[in-house]
Write a protein that holds these residues in place. Structure first.
Motif, PDB file in Angstrom:
ATOM      1  N   LYS A  71     -97.025 141.784  -0.075  1.00  0.00           N
ATOM      2  CA  LYS A  71     -95.735 142.134  -0.657  1.00  0.00           C
ATOM      3  C   LYS A  71     -95.609 143.637  -0.863  1.00  0.00           C
ATOM      4  CE  LYS A  71     -92.762 141.216  -4.655  1.00  0.00           C
ATOM      5  NZ  LYS A  71     -92.589 140.399  -5.895  1.00  0.00           N
ATOM      6  N   VAL A 178     -86.938 140.986  -1.662  1.00  0.00           N
ATOM      7  CA  VAL A 178     -88.390 140.804  -1.610  1.00  0.00           C
ATOM      8  C   VAL A 178     -89.004 140.997  -2.992  1.00  0.00           C
ATOM      9  CG1 VAL A 178     -90.542 141.793  -0.726  1.00  0.00           C
ATOM     10  CG2 VAL A 178     -88.617 141.414   0.822  1.00  0.00           C
ATOM     11  N   THR A 184     -96.556 137.667  -4.380  1.00  0.00           N
ATOM     12  CA  THR A 184     -97.550 138.521  -3.732  1.00  0.00           C
ATOM     13  C   THR A 184     -98.739 137.694  -3.280  1.00  0.00           C
ATOM     14  OG1 THR A 184     -98.837 140.558  -3.980  1.00  0.00           O
ATOM     15  CG2 THR A 184     -98.790 139.048  -5.857  1.00  0.00           C
TER      16      THR A 184
END
Length: 220
Positions: A71, A178, A184
């Protein structure tokens, strides 16, 4: 619990952006000849600087994102793409535009592999993973096909600079999605980065492209 459809949209948009950028600039090349006084060789570098850096660093950044966080790498890549696109819209010479395109390729290499890694990490069930990867591939194909259309529309209504500046809000929206939606992940057991292999493969690819583009000027 994050919504998987929202996560998928958040990951498909960066993939669309990266592939769109590979084709978007092509329609503006005749205008760049007139306004930037670019030579044929310089136009080739405007197109290929992005693709060369993208291809050379794709696997390396995929490995780094697995080790240090997908991420974070995706967000950093979108930031680089957005900043370089904005800079490209304000360039005044072919050399500046080539440099901006190369940095955009760097951002694309940071972004693209992380999207697929995150998709396979989020969508663990076999059917939903196959569907998500299928959509990821379809979006990439659609972006390549629509790149000249979008570029032509922007060029008709605005200028060649708009082709680059228009990428900035798209990158910003993708980064926000995002940041808000995507979890993550990383793989601490990922293989270490093969630095000699990266250097040699990048140098070989750069030399081959340089030879093909510059041979008419320097001779074979």
């Amino acid at each position: 619990m994050r919504s998987k459809p929202l996560i998928l949209v958040a990951l498909l948009l960066p993939a669309f952006l990266v592939n769109l950028d590979t084709m978007l600039v092509n329609v503006a090349l005749p205008v760049m000849v007139r306004e930037l006084h670019a030579t044929t060789t310089q136009l080739q570098w405007v197109v290929d600087a992005y693709n060369l850096v993208f291809a050379a660093l794709l696997l390396a950044f995929g490995c780094l994102s697995d080790r240090f966080g997908r991420k974070g790498m995706l967000l950093a890549g979108l930031g680089v793409v957005g900043a370089a696109s904005l800079a490209g819209g304000f360039t005044t010479s072919p050399e500046q535009l080539i440099a901006a395109r190369a940095v955009m390729g760097l951002g694309a290499a940071m972004t693209f592999p992380a999207t697929l890694s995150l998709i396979t990490n989020v969508f663990t069930e076999r059917t939903e993973r196959a569907r998500a990867i299928g959509l990821w591939g379809a979006v990439s194909g659609v972006a390549i096909a629509t790149g000249p259309i979008v570029g032509g529309w922007l060029l008709e209504r605005y200028s060649w600079q708009a082709i680059f500046i228009a990428m900035v809000p798209v990158a910003a929206v993708a980064a926000i999605l995002v940041a808000l939606a995507v979890p993550t992940s990383k793989d601490p057991d990922a293989a270490p980065l093969d630095i000699p292999g990266l250097v040699l493969s990048s140098a070989a690819m750069a030399l081959l492209v340089f030879t093909i583009i510059e041979a008419p000027a320097y001779g074979w």
